[in-house]
Each structure stands twice: as C-alpha cells, then as structure tokens.
Scaffold this active site. Structure first.
Site, PDB file in Angstrom:
ATOM      1  CB  CYS A 220     -24.816  -0.032  -6.719  1.00  0.00           C
ATOM      2  SG  CYS A 220     -23.850  -0.301  -5.226  1.00  0.00           S
TER       3      CYS A 220
ATOM      4  CE1 TYR B  39     -20.421  -5.279  -0.815  1.00  0.00           C
ATOM      5  CE2 TYR B  39     -20.481  -2.945  -1.361  1.00  0.00           C
ATOM      6  CZ  TYR B  39     -21.059  -4.055  -0.776  1.00  0.00           C
ATOM      7  OH  TYR B  39     -22.267  -3.948  -0.132  1.00  0.00           O
TER       8      TYR B  39
END
Ligand code: NAD
Ligand code: G6P
Ligand code: MN
Length: 433
Positions: free
Chosen positions: A169, A253
C-alpha cells in the site's frame, strides 16, 4: 535478466511502475515486462503499453515490453508477479460507494460494505492467479497492490499454496514522505515503526536520525491540512484531546472509524455534487488516457499525482529490488504476522515494518499494540477473516456476519439489507454466491 508480469497492466498506474523500473535499472536488471489485461481493458492496455514502450526507449534501456491478454503466457517463468487489477472496473466501485450511502453507511472501496464486496469480487480471481502461478512460476514472488490489499494478502496466505506473497500500500510511504516534508527533512532521515493492518496502520513511533519526534508529529496531525497523506481522502483534522491521548500516529483511513459521522456526511454531500470518488476518478482517467495517447509523451505525466496511489512505484520497485538484492532495509508491507504483533493470529496478514531479504519480509517484532488501538485492529482482523471465508465459500450467512461485525455497520438488519442489494448489483462478478 528479470521477468515481471503485471496483471491489470492497463491500469493508469502502469507509467508509475515503469518509471520506477527505469530509475532502479542498475540494481534490478529487468529484461521482460509483461503487461496483462482482459478483453474489457484491451484499449487501455494498448494505450498505456505504448507509453511504457516510449518511456523505456527514451531511457535507452534494453527492457522488452509485452502486451497480452494471455495471462498464462505472461506468468510462464516470471520472477515477480505484480497485481493491480480491478474486478468489475470503476462501475463496480461506484456501486460500492453509492449503495451503502443510501443506508447512511460509509461507501468506500476498502472499508465497510465497499471493502467487503471488493474483496468478495477479487478473492476468487487472485486465488485463480495463484493456481496458475503454482503451475507456471512456482518460485515467483507475488506483489499484490489490488485492494482491499490486506484482505487479499490474508486470502492468499490462508487459502492458496503461494507463500511468497507481499501486499503493498502507498499509505505508509505517503506518511513517511508527508511527515518528512512537514518536518522539512529528507525522506531518508525518517523512520516510522508501522504496525496494524492495511488502511488500519498506526505509527507507533517516528524518528528523525534515530531520535523520536512523535509528540511533535502528533501535534502537526491535528491540522486538517496535515491529517491526510493521500489524494483520495480529504483530511478533516483530529480533536487535539483525542489524538494526543491516542499517543500513536493515525493513518488517513482512521478518519472513517474515528470521525464516522462527519466522513459519511462529507461523502454523501460529495456524491450529490461532484460524484463519488469512482465517478471523479472516471473523469480523471479519461483525461489521463487522452494524455497517454500522445505519441510525443515519453514520461509519467504529473497529472497522475491526482490519483490516490501516488508513490506506488517507489514502494513497489524498492520492495522488488530489496528482495532481488537481499538488501535488508526496512519497509512497511503486508505479510504473515508470525508473532510480530502479539494480539493478531500468527497466520494472518498484518501491515508492519519489515526487514526485506531475499527470502521476503521479516517482520520486526512490535509486541502488543497499545491498549487504546488494540481492540479496533482486532475487530477489523475478525472482519477480514470472516469476509475472506465468505469469499472462498460463497456462504451468505458469513457475508452478513462479516458486515455486521464491521464497526462501520449500524445493525445486523441494515447489514443484511446492504448485503442483499449489493449481491444483486454485483452478481455478474460473484460466481461463488
Ligand atoms: P483500473 O480500474 O484501472 O483497473 C486496472 C486494470 O485491471 C484495468 O485495465 C482492467 O481492465 C484490469 N482488470 C480487471 N479485471 C481483471 C482481471 N480479472 N484480470 C486482469 N486484469 C483485470 O484500476 P486502478 O485504479 O488502476 O487500480 C487497480 C487496483 O489497484 C485496484 O484494485 C485498486 O484498488 C488498487 N490500488 C491499490 C492501492 C494500494 O495502496 N494498495 C493504491 C491505488 C490503487
Ligand atoms: C490510496 C490507497 C489505495 C486507494 C487509492 C485510491 O489512498 O492507498 O489503496 O485505493 O489511493 O485512489 P483513487 O485515486 O483511485 O481514489
Ligand atoms: Mn492502500
């Protein structure tokens, strides 16, 4: 020479990857790059493949670029397989984002119902790729970028025979680079101890030249302008009392979990105005591919930085290079926990700082997560494990269970209603149900 197969090669991120291979050619002598796509992505593959070839020609490097719809030919004897595909394309993502919002629930491609359904669509495909790899390139490393990257790594680790898998990621590297910029120091001087799960990762400590600067960085994160490190999430800032007591760095997030109401309201509002993120990205992508078509263009256009996956090439190519050269540097990746984080099962995927060797990532032991974040990480891991089981078995009850235990879900009944509507909307890509 090294052979790399990239599945989902028609992605607009491919020039990013090619730029990385060009920059690190001295360390990673790439001989063949095979870009694979499916019939629906044929046109994109040709356009982006053309740009990839021009970039390599301009750099004067002897890298062959092969464009193909034949996945097996691409996988044959590959050394590394990278995956960046999107089952159901952006239309499916738009449904993942819009349907939950009707129920007042977050619509996002890697969290809540959207993350669940992207996982349910993607896991059968990745397991099929693993079967082909077992036969055609059993020694290759699988570097997965396809979302939800944590759940996909979990599925490969627990339901395939491929053990050489790493999930990747750009959030950790984005945090490192963003924090380096805020502190006005070079990226190479920053180190963050990352621990958690994909899109649920915390910085347990952050150092400049080995000295902790955690308190200073936590203060900087309160400012909305500094609270997100990715283009797809608008930073809303943190309550000072909360973020100070949290005492670790939150990733962007986390806003979906700690500011759920504000984020759902903001996304609902955006969906009415400019459209959901998938709809915004569809327009961006059309613009990007228009640029890519230009026969005079031979570099990665800066417009690509409007996408959330910035720095992906740095992350992917530095990872591949470190495995290839046994570099033993530290990089945050998704890998088998093996006891690095005490509160997570050993056989599950975690996102953690690792030493990258020729035998893959060796997670750095982080011990137990601080009590204030441990519970949420465990809950998300439970969600990922149940969701993965639902994806593999096609068990409807498990799908409802997965969504109900997800912290973004308000009730079992709403979870069931969302699952029903989304199973119907995505049925073309859910052969297991
Ligand atoms: P995209 O919509 O451009 O899709 C990439 C390509 O995949 C397309 O050309 C499409 O035709 C192809 N494809 C679809 N199904 C396929 C299949 N079964 N086999 C092979 N190819 C297939 O997607 P994108 O925006 O470039 O994103 C690609 C993936 O990377 C997504 O899953 C996205 O969520 C993920 N991503 C991950 C990160 C991260 O941090 N890990 C960051 C950005 C994007
Ligand atoms: C980054 C994430 C990815 C995410 C992507 C979305 O934030 O790390 O995992 O899916 O960007 O970017 P996009 O431009 O497609 O919205
Ligand atoms: Mn990501």
């Amino acid at each position: 020479g090294v052979k790399i197969a990239t599945i989902g090669g028609g992605s607009s991120y491919t020039p990013e990857l090619v730029e990385g291979f060009i920059k690190r050619y001295d360390e990673l002598p790439l001989k063949e790059l095979w870009l694979v796509d499916i019939e629906a992505g044929k046109e994109k593959l040709e356009i982006v493949g053309g740009l990839a070839k021009r970039m390599i020609e301009k750099a004067g490097l002897p890298i062959e670029v092969h464009l193909t719809l034949d996945r097996r030919a691409a996988l044959k004897d590959a050394d590394f397989v990278t995956t960046q595909f999107r089952v159901g394309l952006l239309d499916a993502r738009a449904k993942d984002e819009r349907i939950p919002l009707k129920y007042g629930v977050l619509g996002q491609e890697t969290n809540g119902p959207g993350g669940l359904f992207k996982g349910l669509r993607t896991i059968p495909v990745i397991l099929d790729i693993c079967k082909d790899m077992e036969e055609l390139c059993p020694d290759a490393w699988l570097i997965n970028f396809t979302n939800p990257a944590g759940m996909i790594t979990e599925a490969v680790l627990r339901y395939s025979t491929i053990k050489k898998v790493v999930g990747l990621c750009n959030v950790p590297i984005g945090m490192e680079m963003g924090i380096a910029k805020l502190l006005d120091v070079d990226h190479s001087r920053i180190r963050i101890d990352f621990a958690g799960l994909n899109h649920m990762v915390y910085g347990l400590d952050v150092y400049v030249d080995g000295e902790s600067v955690k308190d200073q960085v936590i203060n900087l994160l309160m400012d909305p302008n500094n609270s997100s490190f990715v283009k797809n999430i608008e930073g809303l800032g943190w309550e000072p009392a909360f973020i100070k007591a949290l005492d670790v760095l939150a990733c962007p997030y986390h806003m979906y979990y700690y500011k759920t109401r504000e984020m759902v309201e903001r996304d609902t509002d955006n969906a009415k105005k400019e459209g959901t993120r998938a709809e915004v990205v569809q327009k961006l992508e059309t613009e990007l591919f228009e640029l890519y078509k230009d026969p005079d263009l031979a570099i990665k256009p800066p417009q690509l930085e409007k996408r959330g996956g910035a720095h992906y090439s740095d992350a992917a190519v530095r990872l591949i290079t470190s495995i290839y050269t046994d570099k033993r540097d530290i990089q945050p990746v998704n890998t088998r926990n093996n006891g690095a984080i005490a509160s997570i099962p050993n056989d599950s995927a975690v996102e953690v700082s690792c030493i990258i060797t020729k035998d893959g990532p060796k997670p750095i032991v982080m011990g137990d997560l601080p009590v204030q974040v441990r519970g949420l990480v465990q809950q998300i891991k439970s969600f990922e494990r149940v969701a993965t089981e639902a994806a593999v078995t096609g068990d409807y009850n498990k799908a409802v269970l997965a969504l109900t235990i997800n912290p973004l879900s308000p009730s079992d009944t709403i979870a069931k209603e969302i699952v029903d509507e989304m199973l119907e909307a995505h049925k073309e890509f859910l052969p297991q149900f």
